[in-house]
Design an enzyme around this catalytic site. Sequence first.
Site, PDB file in Angstrom:
ATOM      1  CB  SER A  81      -7.976  -6.781   4.694  1.00 57.97           C
ATOM      2  OG  SER A  81      -7.524  -7.104   5.998  1.00 57.97           O
ATOM      3  CE  LYS A 116      -3.427  -6.566   5.846  1.00 52.92           C
ATOM      4  NZ  LYS A 116      -4.712  -6.233   5.198  1.00 52.92           N
TER       5      LYS A 116
END
EC number: 3.4.21.89
Length: 258
Positions: A48, A110
Amino acid sequence: MSETSQAGTKPSRARALAKGIVDIVSILLVVTVAKTALAEPFYVPSGSMEPTLMIGDELLATKFAYGYSTASLPSFVSLPQSERLFGALPKRGDVVVFRWPGDRSQAWVKRVIALPGDHVRLERGTVFINGEAATLTPDGIGQAENEDGSQAPAARYIETLPGGRKHIVFKLTAFNPLDNMSDTVVPAGHVFVMGDNRDNSADSRVALKAGGVGMLPTANLIGRVDAIVGSWDLGMKNQPVWTWPKGLRLSRFFSGVE
């Protein structure tokens, strides 16, 4: 004489055993304190955050950057959320490790895109913060790696956030349902996070109940990712053991994270 020698040996052995136990406990305490207060390594299991972070990267999260809460405890300790001591907000563009709100035993990574009070929206993949667009500059074609070791071509872009922070992002498709999001205000005590692999990231664009992050509470922050300390290509795990050293990505060892 023999009895005297044996009597003297038993206390010595007991003292040695006690000292050994104290030494082990002391080492464990030092390690725990260091992992709580200073930094802790984390492993990247998904794509991701590609191309910034690759599957198989070993990260070092600096914990004192944002203060401390129960999220700062070593990863094997999972306690209810608490307020932060000596708390500080991340900067836009920081790569962070955090406890996933859906299961605090899981650590996710993230990039922080928007801060408390910011207006954030997406239009055709472009991020707008307080009405200002982040610029996307084409940067060729890269290869996005999947968890099974396969690869797919991905368009590379240099994204420049308002304020000047730059990083590389991947786009796997020209159009994706997550490319558009209506204007949302980041609540107090929260941040908005996204993965750099924009079409392969469950992040703040996805509600928590749908498996995403939603707005991330700052109390869940573990630390800031400053460096990659090691990396190994997981695609090698299906190869003969004696070939595994070839999977070491030596160029990524002890490299910084933008």
